[in-house]
Design a protein around this motif. Sequence first.
Motif, short mmCIF file in Angstrom:
data_model
loop_
_atom_site.label_atom_id
_atom_site.label_comp_id
_atom_site.label_asym_id
_atom_site.label_seq_id
_atom_site.Cartn_x
_atom_site.Cartn_y
_atom_site.Cartn_z
N TYR A 12 0.87 -1.17 0.00
CA TYR A 12 0.00 0.00 0.00
C TYR A 12 0.91 1.23 0.00
CZ TYR A 12 -2.96 3.79 1.45
OH TYR A 12 -3.59 5.00 1.47
N HIS A 255 -6.49 -6.61 -3.67
CA HIS A 255 -5.69 -5.94 -2.64
C HIS A 255 -6.39 -6.02 -1.28
CE1 HIS A 255 -2.61 -3.37 -1.01
NE2 HIS A 255 -3.57 -2.72 -0.38
N ASN A 256 -7.66 -5.70 -1.26
CA ASN A 256 -8.36 -5.78 0.02
C ASN A 256 -8.43 -7.21 0.52
OD1 ASN A 256 -8.63 -3.07 0.28
ND2 ASN A 256 -10.70 -2.98 -0.52
N TYR A 259 -5.71 -8.04 2.86
CA TYR A 259 -5.98 -7.69 4.27
C TYR A 259 -6.89 -8.73 4.91
CZ TYR A 259 -4.57 -2.96 2.70
OH TYR A 259 -3.91 -1.89 2.17
N TRP A 260 -7.98 -9.05 4.22
CA TRP A 260 -8.98 -9.95 4.83
C TRP A 260 -8.46 -11.37 4.96
CZ3 TRP A 260 -12.38 -7.23 0.78
CH2 TRP A 260 -12.78 -5.99 1.27
N ASN A 262 -5.55 -11.90 5.85
CA ASN A 262 -4.51 -11.76 6.86
C ASN A 262 -3.13 -12.07 6.28
OD1 ASN A 262 -3.67 -11.13 9.42
ND2 ASN A 262 -4.14 -13.13 10.31
N HIS A 264 0.50 -10.69 4.06
CA HIS A 264 1.49 -9.65 4.33
C HIS A 264 1.46 -8.52 3.31
CE1 HIS A 264 3.27 -13.07 6.63
NE2 HIS A 264 3.12 -12.12 7.52
N TYR A 265 1.76 -7.32 3.82
CA TYR A 265 1.83 -6.16 2.92
C TYR A 265 2.74 -5.11 3.55
CZ TYR A 265 -1.60 -4.43 6.27
OH TYR A 265 -2.22 -4.07 7.44
N TYR A 275 2.34 -4.99 7.47
CA TYR A 275 2.32 -6.26 8.22
C TYR A 275 3.32 -7.19 7.53
CZ TYR A 275 0.39 -10.68 10.07
OH TYR A 275 0.23 -11.89 10.68
N ARG A 280 3.38 -5.97 12.95
CA ARG A 280 2.64 -4.87 12.33
C ARG A 280 3.42 -3.61 12.65
NH1 ARG A 280 -2.03 -6.07 9.90
NH2 ARG A 280 -2.95 -8.06 10.49
N GLU A 315 -6.81 -12.24 14.61
CA GLU A 315 -6.92 -11.43 13.39
C GLU A 315 -7.40 -12.26 12.21
OE1 GLU A 315 -3.36 -9.16 12.78
OE2 GLU A 315 -3.86 -7.85 14.46
N LEU A 319 -10.75 -10.78 10.49
CA LEU A 319 -10.61 -10.32 9.10
C LEU A 319 -11.31 -11.28 8.15
CD1 LEU A 319 -6.88 -9.26 9.46
CD2 LEU A 319 -8.79 -7.72 9.05
#
Length: 384
Positions: A12, A255-256, A259-260, A262, A264-265, A275, A280, A315, A319
């Motif tokens: 991101y 991309h989202n 996150y959902w 869980n 890495h980014y 993360y 984090r 998480e 998520l």
Amino acid sequence: MINDAGRDISAYIHIPFCEHICYYCDFNKVFLEGQPVDEYIEMLLREMSLQLEKTPIQSSPTLYVGGGTPTSLTAQQLDRLLSGIAARFPMETVAEFTVEANPGDLTAEKLSVMRNYGVNRLSMGVQTFDDRLLKKIGRRHTAADVYKTMAFLEKADFRNVSIDLIYALPGQTLAGFRDTLKRAIELDLPHYSLYSLILENKTMFMNWVRQGRLTLPDQEEEGQMFEETILAMEKAGRRQYEISNFALAGKESEHNKVYWHNEHYFGFGAGASGYVGNERYKNFGPIQHYLKPLRENKLPVYDTESLTLKNQMEEEMFLGLRLKEGVSAERFERKFHHTIEEIYGAVLAEETKAGLLEISGDRIRLTAAGLLIGNDIFERFLLD
Ligand code: SF4
């Protein structure tokens, strides 16, 4: 797409500049005028170099440039940023590359720069089609700007576009919201995100509500807006794949989903969060605080939190349950070396009995009733 390997890391990238400040916004952003934008871009690229040197990757499944307002950059600045990203990331591994755009800000030159560097998705902050409400929430664009931008994108044959809408805005009626929903669907886009207005501290809106100068739709009306959204989207073939997101099959936001799922980014830019491994981290938010360490070739990380195994499991549930497909029991076990039953057996049994969760094969997911009160259920998965 599930990326478990520690070297598949999405990114991101935050552009914190805005040409105006919306009354409800609590994102990390500053008024564009007078800001050191060129230096910011150089330091952003330096941050990427430093981070990628520290954490080498083999792929970056998704890249997402958000803000703030990325389209507040000039075409030249955008070119510098995107060419810098392309020089640092393994672009052949990037499946989805999104840039956020504000209606009215997108020029042919900017779009051509984006395309040159592989941007294949745009996310546009439309919020509502009601000009009176747009003004009331501090947006500068109008519904006509949205139509103009969409016509321009269609002519340019750029169709992978998502729009964001906000509902339960101050003074918004059910009839007004239905009109916005109808007009959004008529655009026939592959992806829609709809969020209810969240009153955040330190925003103009919060002050006005406290002073009694704004009234928001009540909870019942808000609930109805959400339920009508789900029905209208499903009817139009846009499946609700996450609590607030709707898409044609195959057009979900990858991309989202990072996150959902869980995964890495990296988070690059002022105030961005990442993360990586079990950590984090969060970057300095104020621009000058962010730039200072980078000028000395140091990462601008302000805070890091090492996640315990318990934190990671929590998480995974919070998520993953946001997604309609839910959490995979097999993946949970593969990641954490405990079965989901061992850790959450009692909660799963209770919530299933209450009709809020369902277990089907490998999947644990919220039911339709559960999706309406997601946040209450997520709390049940806290382990301590
Ligand atoms: S909502 Fe978007 S455009 Fe408005 S101030 Fe916040 S970041 Fe800027």
